[in-house]
Motif scaffolding. Structure first.
Motif, PDB file in Angstrom:
ATOM      1  N   MET A  40       0.854  -1.177   0.000  1.00 58.00           N
ATOM      2  CA  MET A  40       0.000   0.000   0.000  1.00 58.00           C
ATOM      3  C   MET A  40       0.893   1.232   0.000  1.00 58.00           C
ATOM      4  O   MET A  40       1.909   1.269   0.674  1.00 58.00           O
ATOM      5  CB  MET A  40      -0.894  -0.016   1.250  1.00 58.00           C
ATOM      6  N   ARG A  41       0.479   2.226  -0.767  1.00 54.44           N
ATOM      7  CA  ARG A  41       1.159   3.529  -0.778  1.00 54.44           C
ATOM      8  C   ARG A  41       0.135   4.604  -0.453  1.00 54.44           C
ATOM      9  O   ARG A  41      -1.026   4.506  -0.853  1.00 54.44           O
ATOM     10  CB  ARG A  41       1.777   3.806  -2.148  1.00 54.44           C
ATOM     11  N   VAL A  42       0.582   5.646   0.247  1.00 51.93           N
ATOM     12  CA  VAL A  42      -0.307   6.731   0.663  1.00 51.93           C
ATOM     13  C   VAL A  42       0.289   8.060   0.215  1.00 51.93           C
ATOM     14  O   VAL A  42       1.473   8.329   0.458  1.00 51.93           O
ATOM     15  CB  VAL A  42      -0.497   6.738   2.202  1.00 51.93           C
ATOM     16  N   ALA A  43      -0.531   8.879  -0.426  1.00 52.78           N
ATOM     17  CA  ALA A  43      -0.143  10.240  -0.806  1.00 52.78           C
ATOM     18  C   ALA A  43      -1.063  11.206  -0.086  1.00 52.78           C
ATOM     19  O   ALA A  43      -2.277  10.995  -0.038  1.00 52.78           O
ATOM     20  CB  ALA A  43      -0.263  10.421  -2.317  1.00 52.78           C
ATOM     21  N   VAL A  44      -0.485  12.268   0.470  1.00 52.93           N
ATOM     22  CA  VAL A  44      -1.270  13.275   1.185  1.00 52.93           C
ATOM     23  C   VAL A  44      -1.168  14.587   0.424  1.00 52.93           C
ATOM     24  O   VAL A  44      -0.069  15.055   0.121  1.00 52.93           O
ATOM     25  CB  VAL A  44      -0.772  13.458   2.642  1.00 52.93           C
ATOM     26  N   SER A  45      -2.346  15.169   0.109  1.00 50.20           N
ATOM     27  CA  SER A  45      -2.373  16.420  -0.646  1.00 50.20           C
ATOM     28  C   SER A  45      -3.363  17.397  -0.021  1.00 50.20           C
ATOM     29  O   SER A  45      -4.065  17.079   0.934  1.00 50.20           O
ATOM     30  CB  SER A  45      -2.770  16.158  -2.105  1.00 50.20           C
ATOM     31  N   ASP A  46      -3.427  18.571  -0.641  1.00 49.42           N
ATOM     32  CA  ASP A  46      -4.363  19.608  -0.188  1.00 49.42           C
ATOM     33  C   ASP A  46      -5.711  19.508  -0.899  1.00 49.42           C
ATOM     34  O   ASP A  46      -6.543  20.382  -0.763  1.00 49.42           O
ATOM     35  CB  ASP A  46      -3.769  20.994  -0.409  1.00 49.42           C
ATOM     36  N   GLY A  47      -5.934  18.468  -1.642  1.00 52.29           N
ATOM     37  CA  GLY A  47      -7.176  18.312  -2.384  1.00 52.29           C
ATOM     38  C   GLY A  47      -7.085  18.841  -3.793  1.00 52.29           C
ATOM     39  O   GLY A  47      -7.968  18.613  -4.614  1.00 52.29           O
ATOM     40  N   ARG A  48      -6.015  19.559  -4.085  1.00 50.09           N
ATOM     41  CA  ARG A  48      -5.785  20.070  -5.437  1.00 50.09           C
ATOM     42  C   ARG A  48      -4.557  19.435  -6.055  1.00 50.09           C
ATOM     43  O   ARG A  48      -4.027  19.929  -7.039  1.00 50.09           O
ATOM     44  CB  ARG A  48      -5.625  21.583  -5.401  1.00 50.09           C
ATOM     45  N   GLY A  49      -4.078  18.377  -5.410  1.00 48.79           N
ATOM     46  CA  GLY A  49      -2.929  17.668  -5.938  1.00 48.79           C
ATOM     47  C   GLY A  49      -1.586  18.143  -5.422  1.00 48.79           C
ATOM     48  O   GLY A  49      -0.559  17.547  -5.746  1.00 48.79           O
ATOM     49  N   ARG A  50      -1.566  19.203  -4.628  1.00 44.07           N
ATOM     50  CA  ARG A  50      -0.297  19.685  -4.075  1.00 44.07           C
ATOM     51  C   ARG A  50       0.016  18.917  -2.795  1.00 44.07           C
ATOM     52  O   ARG A  50      -0.835  18.832  -1.904  1.00 44.07           O
ATOM     53  CB  ARG A  50      -0.368  21.185  -3.785  1.00 44.07           C
ATOM     54  N   GLY A  88       5.138  11.687   8.733  1.00 42.95           N
ATOM     55  CA  GLY A  88       4.879  10.321   9.141  1.00 42.95           C
ATOM     56  C   GLY A  88       3.469   9.802   8.964  1.00 42.95           C
ATOM     57  O   GLY A  88       3.222   8.630   9.220  1.00 42.95           O
ATOM     58  N   LEU A  89       2.523  10.603   8.527  1.00 43.74           N
ATOM     59  CA  LEU A  89       1.131  10.134   8.421  1.00 43.74           C
ATOM     60  C   LEU A  89       1.020   8.968   7.440  1.00 43.74           C
ATOM     61  O   LEU A  89       0.458   7.929   7.774  1.00 43.74           O
ATOM     62  CB  LEU A  89       0.193  11.270   8.011  1.00 43.74           C
ATOM     63  N   GLY A  90       1.543   9.132   6.253  1.00 44.49           N
ATOM     64  CA  GLY A  90       1.435   8.076   5.247  1.00 44.49           C
ATOM     65  C   GLY A  90       2.138   6.799   5.661  1.00 44.49           C
ATOM     66  O   GLY A  90       1.580   5.703   5.556  1.00 44.49           O
ATOM     67  N   SER A  91       3.369   6.917   6.146  1.00 46.78           N
ATOM     68  CA  SER A  91       4.113   5.718   6.548  1.00 46.78           C
ATOM     69  C   SER A  91       3.471   5.056   7.759  1.00 46.78           C
ATOM     70  O   SER A  91       3.471   3.825   7.871  1.00 46.78           O
ATOM     71  CB  SER A  91       5.576   6.059   6.822  1.00 46.78           C
ATOM     72  N   TRP A  92       2.894   5.843   8.672  1.00 41.93           N
ATOM     73  CA  TRP A  92       2.192   5.278   9.825  1.00 41.93           C
ATOM     74  C   TRP A  92       0.988   4.462   9.356  1.00 41.93           C
ATOM     75  O   TRP A  92       0.787   3.337   9.817  1.00 41.93           O
ATOM     76  CB  TRP A  92       1.738   6.395  10.776  1.00 41.93           C
ATOM     77  N   LEU A  93       0.212   5.021   8.436  1.00 40.73           N
ATOM     78  CA  LEU A  93      -0.978   4.322   7.953  1.00 40.73           C
ATOM     79  C   LEU A  93      -0.601   3.017   7.246  1.00 40.73           C
ATOM     80  O   LEU A  93      -1.250   1.990   7.441  1.00 40.73           O
ATOM     81  CB  LEU A  93      -1.805   5.223   7.040  1.00 40.73           C
ATOM     82  N   VAL A  94       0.461   3.040   6.469  1.00 37.13           N
ATOM     83  CA  VAL A  94       0.936   1.837   5.798  1.00 37.13           C
ATOM     84  C   VAL A  94       1.337   0.787   6.841  1.00 37.13           C
ATOM     85  O   VAL A  94       1.013  -0.399   6.708  1.00 37.13           O
ATOM     86  CB  VAL A  94       2.132   2.153   4.861  1.00 37.13           C
ATOM     87  N   ARG A  95       2.004   1.210   7.896  1.00 42.80           N
ATOM     88  CA  ARG A  95       2.486   0.284   8.926  1.00 42.80           C
ATOM     89  C   ARG A  95       1.354  -0.373   9.702  1.00 42.80           C
ATOM     90  O   ARG A  95       1.421  -1.550  10.039  1.00 42.80           O
ATOM     91  CB  ARG A  95       3.413   1.025   9.892  1.00 42.80           C
ATOM     92  N   ILE A 146      -4.996  10.775   0.386  1.00 41.38           N
ATOM     93  CA  ILE A 146      -5.618  11.515   1.484  1.00 41.38           C
ATOM     94  C   ILE A 146      -5.579  12.990   1.121  1.00 41.38           C
ATOM     95  O   ILE A 146      -4.515  13.526   0.811  1.00 41.38           O
ATOM     96  CB  ILE A 146      -4.878  11.293   2.822  1.00 41.38           C
ATOM     97  N   ALA A 147      -6.739  13.638   1.148  1.00 41.03           N
ATOM     98  CA  ALA A 147      -6.828  15.070   0.859  1.00 41.03           C
ATOM     99  C   ALA A 147      -7.226  15.796   2.140  1.00 41.03           C
ATOM    100  O   ALA A 147      -8.235  15.454   2.761  1.00 41.03           O
ATOM    101  CB  ALA A 147      -7.847  15.341  -0.236  1.00 41.03           C
TER     102      ALA A 147
END
Length: 161
Positions: A1-11, A17-24, A36-37
């Motif tokens: 699983m991979r997680v990307a965090v953005s502002d809802g506009r792709g930035r 650590g949010l993405g890596s924590w969720l993957v773990r 995640i937006a």
């Protein structure tokens, strides 16, 4: 699983650590990409009205990919920044901790769990509790939503996820 965090506009948004924590902490069944937006309360209110018929801001919404069996993209999680900050203050923990609580809850919805459904019989709550413990979180969203409120908040609708 991979997680990307953005502002809802792709930035990309910096959330240490949010993405890596969720993957773990994610269950083994979580395969694919998750987006995640982090959006404004106004934006999530519009989404909540459009997709759930509720004209109030909420804390987290999940949008599974279609069809749900597609492994490349598991789905999208949308989190309201303002609601998350308020809930973090009320829970007396950090904003990042609240983002983890909401992201985990949203991920479980992406995986097909629904604590609102009678057929769930507490499965989502039990899994959320187990994964929270694995990730070092004290309280989860389901527990907070079913606990009696510490104090009434005048003029603020309770978040509905």
């Amino acid at each position: 699983m991979r997680v990307a965090v953005s502002d809802g506009r792709g930035r990309a948004v910096r959330t240490p650590g949010l993405g890596s924590w969720l993957v773990r902490v994610a269950p083994a069944s979580a395969r694919g990409d998750v987006a995640i937006a982090l959006v404004s309360d106004r934006h999530i209110r519009l989404l909540n009205r459009r997709y759930r018929g509720k004209n109030t801001p909420t804390d987290v919404l999940s949008f599974p990919s279609e069809p749900p069996t597609r492994a490349a993209h598991l789905g999208d999680i949308v989190i309201a920044k303002g609601v998350a900050r308020r809930q973090a203050r009320e829970a007396r923990h950090s904003y990042l901790t609240e983002l983890k609580v909401l992201a985990l809850h949203g991920l479980l919805h992406l995986l097909g769990y629904d604590h609102h459904a009678a057929s769930d019989r507490g499965r989502m709550a039990r899994l959320e509790r187990r994964l929270r413990a694995k990730g070092g979180l004290r309280a989860g969203l389901i527990e907070r939503s079913t606990a009696p409120p510490a104090r009434a908040r005048v003029g603020v609708a309770p978040p509905e996820h």
